[in-house]
Structures are given as structure tokens and as C-alpha cells.
Design a protein around this motif. Sequence first.
Motif, PDB file in Angstrom:
ATOM      1  N   LEU A  83      35.572  30.605  27.508  1.00  0.00           N
ATOM      2  CA  LEU A  83      36.278  30.749  26.230  1.00  0.00           C
ATOM      3  C   LEU A  83      37.313  29.642  26.020  1.00  0.00           C
ATOM      4  CD1 LEU A  83      36.126  32.606  23.805  1.00  0.00           C
ATOM      5  CD2 LEU A  83      37.953  33.959  24.805  1.00  0.00           C
ATOM      6  N   LEU A  84      37.817  29.066  27.119  1.00  0.00           N
ATOM      7  CA  LEU A  84      38.735  27.928  26.998  1.00  0.00           C
ATOM      8  C   LEU A  84      38.079  26.782  26.225  1.00  0.00           C
ATOM      9  CD1 LEU A  84      40.228  27.824  30.598  1.00  0.00           C
ATOM     10  CD2 LEU A  84      41.390  28.561  28.511  1.00  0.00           C
ATOM     11  N   TYR A  85      36.763  26.646  26.358  1.00  0.00           N
ATOM     12  CA  TYR A  85      36.017  25.579  25.699  1.00  0.00           C
ATOM     13  C   TYR A  85      35.361  26.036  24.404  1.00  0.00           C
ATOM     14  CZ  TYR A  85      36.547  23.461  30.272  1.00  0.00           C
ATOM     15  OH  TYR A  85      37.072  22.958  31.428  1.00  0.00           O
ATOM     16  N   LEU A  86      35.266  27.356  24.205  1.00  0.00           N
ATOM     17  CA  LEU A  86      34.493  27.881  23.077  1.00  0.00           C
ATOM     18  C   LEU A  86      35.312  28.591  22.005  1.00  0.00           C
ATOM     19  CD1 LEU A  86      31.385  29.357  24.926  1.00  0.00           C
ATOM     20  CD2 LEU A  86      31.632  27.122  23.832  1.00  0.00           C
ATOM     21  N   TYR A  87      36.608  28.794  22.225  1.00  0.00           N
ATOM     22  CA  TYR A  87      37.379  29.587  21.273  1.00  0.00           C
ATOM     23  C   TYR A  87      37.292  28.973  19.871  1.00  0.00           C
ATOM     24  CZ  TYR A  87      40.820  32.710  19.371  1.00  0.00           C
ATOM     25  OH  TYR A  87      41.423  33.685  18.624  1.00  0.00           O
ATOM     26  N   GLY A  88      36.868  29.775  18.924  1.00  0.00           N
ATOM     27  CA  GLY A  88      36.698  29.307  17.550  1.00  0.00           C
ATOM     28  C   GLY A  88      35.290  28.829  17.249  1.00  0.00           C
ATOM     29  N   LEU A  89      34.390  28.910  18.235  1.00  0.00           N
ATOM     30  CA  LEU A  89      32.999  28.489  18.056  1.00  0.00           C
ATOM     31  C   LEU A  89      32.347  29.261  16.917  1.00  0.00           C
ATOM     32  CD1 LEU A  89      30.418  27.007  19.390  1.00  0.00           C
ATOM     33  CD2 LEU A  89      29.975  29.267  20.333  1.00  0.00           C
ATOM     34  N   MET A  90      31.645  28.554  16.050  1.00  0.00           N
ATOM     35  CA  MET A  90      30.839  29.196  15.005  1.00  0.00           C
ATOM     36  C   MET A  90      29.377  29.049  15.396  1.00  0.00           C
ATOM     37  SD  MET A  90      30.033  30.766  12.285  1.00  0.00           S
ATOM     38  CE  MET A  90      31.269  30.937  11.042  1.00  0.00           C
ATOM     39  N   THR A 105      28.958  25.077  16.201  1.00  0.00           N
ATOM     40  CA  THR A 105      30.037  24.261  15.656  1.00  0.00           C
ATOM     41  C   THR A 105      31.282  24.616  16.460  1.00  0.00           C
ATOM     42  OG1 THR A 105      29.014  24.326  13.467  1.00  0.00           O
ATOM     43  CG2 THR A 105      31.318  23.635  13.583  1.00  0.00           C
ATOM     44  N   ASN A 106      31.672  23.678  17.331  1.00  0.00           N
ATOM     45  CA  ASN A 106      32.735  23.938  18.289  1.00  0.00           C
ATOM     46  C   ASN A 106      33.957  23.083  17.967  1.00  0.00           C
ATOM     47  OD1 ASN A 106      34.359  24.315  20.511  1.00  0.00           O
ATOM     48  ND2 ASN A 106      32.726  24.039  22.007  1.00  0.00           N
ATOM     49  N   PRO A 107      35.065  23.703  17.565  1.00  0.00           N
ATOM     50  CA  PRO A 107      36.264  22.932  17.233  1.00  0.00           C
ATOM     51  C   PRO A 107      36.918  22.277  18.448  1.00  0.00           C
ATOM     52  CG  PRO A 107      36.778  25.260  17.223  1.00  0.00           C
ATOM     53  CD  PRO A 107      35.285  25.145  17.402  1.00  0.00           C
ATOM     54  N   ASN A 108      36.511  22.660  19.652  1.00  0.00           N
ATOM     55  CA  ASN A 108      37.093  22.118  20.880  1.00  0.00           C
ATOM     56  C   ASN A 108      36.323  20.919  21.424  1.00  0.00           C
ATOM     57  OD1 ASN A 108      39.010  24.401  21.158  1.00  0.00           O
ATOM     58  ND2 ASN A 108      37.111  25.536  21.357  1.00  0.00           N
ATOM     59  N   ALA A 109      35.171  20.615  20.834  1.00  0.00           N
ATOM     60  CA  ALA A 109      34.336  19.527  21.344  1.00  0.00           C
ATOM     61  C   ALA A 109      34.872  18.175  20.875  1.00  0.00           C
ATOM     62  CB  ALA A 109      32.898  19.712  20.868  1.00  0.00           C
ATOM     63  N   SER A 110      35.086  17.289  21.822  1.00  0.00           N
ATOM     64  CA  SER A 110      35.506  15.929  21.466  1.00  0.00           C
ATOM     65  C   SER A 110      34.293  15.053  21.188  1.00  0.00           C
ATOM     66  CB  SER A 110      36.359  15.323  22.582  1.00  0.00           C
ATOM     67  OG  SER A 110      35.620  15.279  23.791  1.00  0.00           O
ATOM     68  N   GLN A 111      33.139  15.455  21.701  1.00  0.00           N
ATOM     69  CA  GLN A 111      31.883  14.762  21.416  1.00  0.00           C
ATOM     70  C   GLN A 111      30.743  15.763  21.542  1.00  0.00           C
ATOM     71  OE1 GLN A 111      31.662  11.707  24.384  1.00  0.00           O
ATOM     72  NE2 GLN A 111      31.031  13.082  26.007  1.00  0.00           N
ATOM     73  N   THR A 112      29.686  15.522  20.796  1.00  0.00           N
ATOM     74  CA  THR A 112      28.489  16.350  20.893  1.00  0.00           C
ATOM     75  C   THR A 112      27.295  15.422  21.005  1.00  0.00           C
ATOM     76  OG1 THR A 112      28.260  16.459  18.499  1.00  0.00           O
ATOM     77  CG2 THR A 112      29.422  18.279  19.550  1.00  0.00           C
ATOM     78  N   CYS A 113      26.230  15.927  21.582  1.00  0.00           N
ATOM     79  CA  CYS A 113      25.036  15.096  21.706  1.00  0.00           C
ATOM     80  C   CYS A 113      24.147  15.313  20.489  1.00  0.00           C
ATOM     81  CB  CYS A 113      24.291  15.428  22.985  1.00  0.00           C
ATOM     82  SG  CYS A 113      23.457  17.006  22.942  1.00  0.00           S
ATOM     83  N   GLY A 114      23.147  14.487  20.352  1.00  0.00           N
ATOM     84  CA  GLY A 114      22.240  14.555  19.213  1.00  0.00           C
ATOM     85  C   GLY A 114      21.485  15.866  19.102  1.00  0.00           C
ATOM     86  N   GLY A 116      22.650  18.772  19.855  1.00  0.00           N
ATOM     87  CA  GLY A 116      23.567  19.831  19.433  1.00  0.00           C
ATOM     88  C   GLY A 116      23.710  20.962  20.418  1.00  0.00           C
ATOM     89  N   LYS A 117      23.111  20.836  21.590  1.00  0.00           N
ATOM     90  CA  LYS A 117      23.160  21.909  22.588  1.00  0.00           C
ATOM     91  C   LYS A 117      24.118  21.618  23.720  1.00  0.00           C
ATOM     92  CE  LYS A 117      19.848  23.870  20.286  1.00  0.00           C
ATOM     93  NZ  LYS A 117      20.246  24.378  19.012  1.00  0.00           N
ATOM     94  N   SER A 118      24.757  20.435  23.693  1.00  0.00           N
ATOM     95  CA  SER A 118      25.758  20.129  24.705  1.00  0.00           C
ATOM     96  C   SER A 118      26.928  19.395  24.071  1.00  0.00           C
ATOM     97  CB  SER A 118      25.146  19.308  25.856  1.00  0.00           C
ATOM     98  OG  SER A 118      24.819  18.015  25.445  1.00  0.00           O
ATOM     99  N   PHE A 119      28.041  19.358  24.789  1.00  0.00           N
ATOM    100  CA  PHE A 119      29.261  18.779  24.238  1.00  0.00           C
ATOM    101  C   PHE A 119      30.170  18.311  25.356  1.00  0.00           C
ATOM    102  CE2 PHE A 119      30.343  23.064  25.287  1.00  0.00           C
ATOM    103  CZ  PHE A 119      31.693  23.076  25.577  1.00  0.00           C
ATOM    104  N   GLY A 120      31.165  17.555  24.978  1.00  0.00           N
ATOM    105  CA  GLY A 120      32.219  17.147  25.905  1.00  0.00           C
ATOM    106  C   GLY A 120      33.544  17.623  25.334  1.00  0.00           C
ATOM    107  N   ALA A 121      34.474  17.963  26.213  1.00  0.00           N
ATOM    108  CA  ALA A 121      35.778  18.453  25.752  1.00  0.00           C
ATOM    109  C   ALA A 121      36.882  17.642  26.392  1.00  0.00           C
ATOM    110  CB  ALA A 121      35.948  19.918  26.070  1.00  0.00           C
TER     111      ALA A 121
END
Length: 121
Positions: A83-90, A105-114, A116-121
Motif C-alpha cells: 500500500l506504500l506504493y499503491l495508495y490512491g491507485l485507480m 493509474t498509480n499516483p505514486n509511480a515515477s515511471q511506468t513501462c509501455g 502498463g503492468k509495472s512501474f518504478g517509485a
Amino acid sequence: MAQATPQATQPKKGILMSEAALKHVMALREKQGSDLCLRVGVRQGGCSGMSYMMDFEDPSRISEQDEVYDYDGFKVVCDRKSLLYLYGLMLDYSDALIGGGFQFTNPNASQTCGCGKSFGA
């Protein structure tokens, strides 16, 4: 002069679901078994460092370390570390032929891959 009565506010949900996502998850749950909850989380890996995970789970596996969000009787569960990485996830769903499926749609992601199933925080 009439005084405004305070309206009851519903608690905010850390994992948000669109109507389309909830409808699709409910249809999938019916095929699995009617009393399952949805566990959402993250794990190491994926193109951008972390990947999303979702799976149905028996409600008896919900622990004190989990946050539980109720959608009219359907439970969405997330462990506090994720939840530290997902809070606010739509969580949304599209049935489009190209690019369809679940979208995060993750407001905590600083980058996402093409994909859309992975991200960086």
C-alpha cells in the motif's frame, strides 16, 4: 434559518476501482467461487522495477497486516507494505481489442513501462 446537517462521509479507499473494473472483477469471481476477495499488491520485477499483482483469495487469509476496502460487500485487500506504493491507485478495465484489460493509474509511480503492468517509485 435552517442549519446544514453534517453529511456522513465514507472513508477514503486506498485502492480505487472504476465501475467497469468492479463489474469485470465480479464476473471473474463468479467463475472462481462466490465468496472470494481480490488481493492487490506489488512485487519486485517487471520492466520498471516493480510489477502489479492481483489475484482472488479466500477471505480467511486476510491478516491484521492487510488493509481491506469494501465495495458493496466485495472486499479488496492490500498488504500495508504494498500500500506504500499503491495508495490512491485507480484500477480500471477496458474491453477494447487493442490495449484492453486492466489498467493501473498509480499516483505514486515515477515511471511506468509501455505495457502498463509495472512501474518504478
